[in-house]
Design an enzyme around this catalytic site. Structure first.
Site, PDB file in Angstrom:
ATOM      1  N   PHE A   1       7.463  -0.569   4.199  1.00 47.01           N
ATOM      2  CA  PHE A   1       6.219  -0.616   3.431  1.00 47.01           C
ATOM      3  C   PHE A   1       5.098  -1.256   4.234  1.00 47.01           C
ATOM      4  O   PHE A   1       5.310  -2.027   5.158  1.00 47.01           O
ATOM      5  CB  PHE A   1       6.416  -1.338   2.091  1.00 47.01           C
ATOM      6  CG  PHE A   1       7.127  -2.663   2.182  1.00 47.01           C
ATOM      7  CD1 PHE A   1       8.511  -2.719   2.129  1.00 47.01           C
ATOM      8  CD2 PHE A   1       6.416  -3.844   2.324  1.00 47.01           C
ATOM      9  CE1 PHE A   1       9.177  -3.931   2.217  1.00 47.01           C
ATOM     10  CE2 PHE A   1       7.073  -5.057   2.392  1.00 47.01           C
ATOM     11  CZ  PHE A   1       8.459  -5.117   2.354  1.00 47.01           C
TER      12      PHE A   1
ATOM     13  N   ALA B   1       0.822  -1.208   0.000  1.00 47.47           N
ATOM     14  CA  ALA B   1       0.000   0.000   0.000  1.00 47.47           C
ATOM     15  C   ALA B   1       0.859   1.262   0.000  1.00 47.47           C
ATOM     16  O   ALA B   1       0.556   2.222  -0.680  1.00 47.47           O
ATOM     17  CB  ALA B   1      -0.941  -0.003   1.201  1.00 47.47           C
ATOM     18  N   HIS B   2       1.906   1.271   0.772  1.00 46.22           N
ATOM     19  CA  HIS B   2       2.815   2.410   0.827  1.00 46.22           C
ATOM     20  C   HIS B   2       4.215   1.862   0.857  1.00 46.22           C
ATOM     21  O   HIS B   2       4.452   0.808   1.421  1.00 46.22           O
ATOM     22  CB  HIS B   2       2.670   3.225   2.118  1.00 46.22           C
ATOM     23  CG  HIS B   2       1.288   3.636   2.422  1.00 46.22           C
ATOM     24  ND1 HIS B   2       0.748   4.783   1.913  1.00 46.22           N
ATOM     25  CD2 HIS B   2       0.339   3.062   3.174  1.00 46.22           C
ATOM     26  CE1 HIS B   2      -0.490   4.895   2.350  1.00 46.22           C
ATOM     27  NE2 HIS B   2      -0.761   3.862   3.115  1.00 46.22           N
ATOM     28  N   ASN B   3       5.127   2.613   0.304  1.00 43.12           N
ATOM     29  CA  ASN B   3       6.531   2.213   0.413  1.00 43.12           C
ATOM     30  C   ASN B   3       7.364   3.476   0.556  1.00 43.12           C
ATOM     31  O   ASN B   3       7.340   4.336  -0.303  1.00 43.12           O
ATOM     32  CB  ASN B   3       6.950   1.410  -0.834  1.00 43.12           C
ATOM     33  CG  ASN B   3       8.335   0.812  -0.675  1.00 43.12           C
ATOM     34  OD1 ASN B   3       8.993   0.999   0.354  1.00 43.12           O
ATOM     35  ND2 ASN B   3       8.775   0.098  -1.687  1.00 43.12           N
TER      36      ASN B   3
END
Lengths: 160, 163
Positions: free
Chosen positions: B121, B108-110
């Site tokens: 992440f 989802a996020h890194n």
């Protein structure tokens, strides 16, 4: 209420709340539920914790909050809850979680995020946090992010 | 190996919002009442018309000031898996690994962060067991170990970005 209707309601809500004068009525028309059923379902999902919050999901970077710091602490396990609650109470802390240590490489078990408008201000916020909450004895480290490789807006809880 | 690079951080500029936009952004982060006409209720609170509120929201959405307006679902409560994971990636290899990790739908996020553990992440999977599977695949694909750090306890914060 039909399970199918509820599933569709959840899918619709993942796209956001309609910007209409009667948004729940709009969702009702899209899902085959009644306006009251939609509101009841959302109310229940909020009570169950399935919906954390109903409101703006902000992209903090576009609001000028570009200094993104993850501050991690090594707190004795018996104190982690009280220290976590104290840190979470600071107005500039945006997330605060207990997570497992990964020894020997990673001794930290308490994580908090601070989104600030500049790096120096974030560092002074951390200093004041340490002084106000008496955290001097707990080793900590600050991990600023230098690049966001992926930021997917989406259906899940925003971590950043 | 410590590969921390100290970079000057660009001084952040708060974008130029109008007073109306600021009021709307600040107010709506506190949530929306669960009533039949919620925008009308908030507009009355702010002393503006419902149409002005809706127009402002539409404009801010279009400008992507926020991604979405509405409920934030809690992935953990939905029965899925959610975790924070980190890797210690060699500097020279960072871009390759970042693109390999980002190719996973579950990421989802890194973020690149200034630490020996330099890649952080969030993984979100449809099932709880999915986390371990994805981590195994990421380790196999990249050749680096993944440190899995799932949430054990969440402390309540009042999330609010004032403008």
């Amino acid at each position: 209420m039909s399970a199918w209707g509820l599933l569709r309601l959840r899918q619709q809500l993942e796209h956001g709340l309609p910007l209409t004068t009667r948004p729940w009525q709009t969702l009702a028309e899209q899902t085959g539920l009644t306006e009251q059923e939609v509101m009841t379902a959302v109310d229940q999902w909020q009570a169950q914790g399935l919906i954390k919050r109903l409101g703006l999901v902000v992209r903090h970077r576009t609001l000028g909050y570009t200094a993104n710091a993850m501050v991690v602490w090594d707190v004795p396990d018996r104190w982690v809850t009280s220290v976590g609650e104290a840190i979470a109470g600071a107005p500039f802390v945006t997330l605060c979680y207990q997570r497992p240590r990964r020894l020997p490489d990673w001794p930290y078990n308490l994580f908090c995020m601070i989104h600030g408008v500049d790096r120096n201000r974030v560092l002074s916020q951390i200093d004041s946090l340490i002084a106000d909450k008496h955290l001097q004895d707990f080793p900590h480290t600050v991990l600023f992010s230098t690049k966001a490789y992926r930021q997917r807006g989406g259906r899940y809880v925003s971590h950043d | 190996m410590s590969a921390t690079i100290e970079r000057p951080c660009r001084e952040a500029q708060q974008p130029g919002f109008t007073d109306l936009e600021k009021a709307v952004i600040n107010r709506l982060q506190h949530g929306l009442p669960l009533v039949a006409s919620p925008y009308l209720a908030v507009a009355e609170e702010l002393g503006i018309s419902e149409q002005a509120l809706l127009d402002t929201l539409e404009k801010l959405l279009e400008e992507r000031v926020f991604t979405r307006f509405g409920p934030m679902f809690n992935a953990g409560e939905m029965g899925g898996g959610l975790t924070l994971a980190a890797m210690r990636v060699a500097e020279w290899d960072f871009d390759r690994v970042a693109s390999q990790v980002n190719a996973f739908e579950e990421v989802a996020h890194n973020y690149r962060r200034e630490h020996e553990l330099n890649m952080w992440f969030v993984l979100a999977t449809e099932t709880g067991e999915g986390i371990a599977e994805v981590i195994e695949q990421i380790e196999a694909r990249t050749g680096y170990p993944v440190y899995n750090m799932p949430k054990e306890e969440e402390f309540h914060v009042r999330l609010h970005f004032s403008v």
